[in-house]
Design an enzyme around this catalytic site. Structure first.
Site, PDB file in Angstrom:
ATOM      1  N   ASP A  57      -5.857   9.250   9.791  1.00  0.00           N
ATOM      2  CA  ASP A  57      -4.503   8.808  10.116  1.00  0.00           C
ATOM      3  C   ASP A  57      -4.042   9.343  11.465  1.00  0.00           C
ATOM      4  OD1 ASP A  57      -3.949   7.341   7.733  1.00  0.00           O
ATOM      5  OD2 ASP A  57      -3.849   9.246   6.669  1.00  0.00           O
ATOM      6  N   GLU A  90       0.863  -1.177   0.000  1.00  0.00           N
ATOM      7  CA  GLU A  90       0.000   0.000   0.000  1.00  0.00           C
ATOM      8  C   GLU A  90       0.900   1.227   0.000  1.00  0.00           C
ATOM      9  OE1 GLU A  90      -2.637  -0.111   3.331  1.00  0.00           O
ATOM     10  OE2 GLU A  90      -3.682  -1.901   2.636  1.00  0.00           O
ATOM     11  N   TYR A  97     -10.435  -4.738   3.455  1.00  0.00           N
ATOM     12  CA  TYR A  97      -9.491  -4.296   4.480  1.00  0.00           C
ATOM     13  C   TYR A  97     -10.279  -4.089   5.770  1.00  0.00           C
ATOM     14  CZ  TYR A  97      -5.715  -1.379   6.529  1.00  0.00           C
ATOM     15  OH  TYR A  97      -4.734  -0.860   7.326  1.00  0.00           O
TER      16      TYR A  97
END
Length: 277
Positions: A63, A52, A178
């Site tokens: 994040d 990734e 994911y």
């Protein structure tokens, strides 16, 4: 497309080997273009099965501090969407087999132009996209065009994605799913092994796609625990933190940065590969 591309071929090969894969995340252009390219090109030999590549963005809301800092370093060093695609193209010239998935936010893609971005990404050798701020309700924006362009669109599932929500989440997902094992930002605390196993089993009841599990995996032991129950373990913040640890006070990479980061990936890969033996 999703059954014949690099991602599908890689997961089929992993299944044939009887093991899970290691998915590694690095931020494109961190800490600078050339150092990032050296790390990227060394990842497959170090044991990364899929890669990734984070697209730096000024407002990375999902994040944690480590990846936010990496994105800022990359932007300061001149990272742009075009240069991210150049990294992939350079990598693809040397490696035709390892899947590369771009991960990030919709704004840079929208600014670049969706049609142009997908054409350039496909030409560079990008296999999939993970765009964390586009829900299924917005599939016409990027997901459907990506699939038509021959680029997998990987969706995130979370602990709050209940059985009522999962069909919508999985409807146009391709490549793999994911699973974000903890609610919150990247680099957070790890979920328990039992919780991960239960979540993977629940996802498997809804889809035949491989399930990769990430968020909070910081060690080979944690990666191995995930690899026992999932199709892949995803490690991002811990690798990005390794990059940061090899920078001088002036932000200049130390000579040991690339070998140290790749050495850590080798340890993670050993954990994943030995998980089911």
């Amino acid at each position: 497309m999703s059954e014949t591309g690099r991602i599908a071929r890689r997961f089929a090969a992993l299944k044939a080997e009887g093991r899970a894969g290691l998915v590694t995340f690095i931020t494109a252009g961190d800490p600078d273009h050339e150092t990032c390219r050296a790390v990227l090109e060394g990842l497959p030999e170090a044991g990364a099965d899929l890669i990734e590549l984070g697209m730096p963005f000024t407002d990375p809301m999902a994040d944690g501090p480590a990846i936010q800092a990496a994105g800022l370093r990359a932007l300061k060093a001149g990272a742009k969407t075009k240069r991210v695609l150049e990294l992939v193209a350079d990598f693809r010239a040397k490696d035709q087999d390892t899947p590369v998935i771009l991960m990030g936010y919709y704004n840079p893609i929208y600014s670049y132009g969706v049609e142009r971005f997908l054409a350039d990404a496909k030409a560079a050798g990008v296999d999939g996209l993970i765009v964390v701020d586009l829900p299924p309700e917005e599939d016409e924006e990027l997901c459907i065009p990506a699939l038509k362009a021959g680029v997998n669109f990987v969706r995130l599932a979370t602990p709050t994605s209940d059985d009522a929500r999962l069909p919508a989440v999985l409807k146009n997902t391709s490549g793999f799913v994911y699973y974000v094992s903890v609610a919150g930002i990247t680099g957070a605390a790890s979920a328990s092994d039992a919780a991960v196993a239960e979540a993977v089993a629940r996802l498997k009841r809804h889809t035949d796609l491989p399930v990769a599990v990430g968020f909070g995996i910081k060690s080979p032991e944690q990666a191995a625990a995930v690899a026992r129950v999932a199709d892949a373990a995803v490690v991002g913040s811990a690798i990005v933190s390794r990059v940061a640890a090899n920078l001088g006070e002036d932000g200049v990479p130390k000579p040991r940065l690339v070998p140290d980061v790749l050495g850590f990936v080798r340890q993670l890969a050993a954990g994943v590969r030995g998980a089911r033996t």
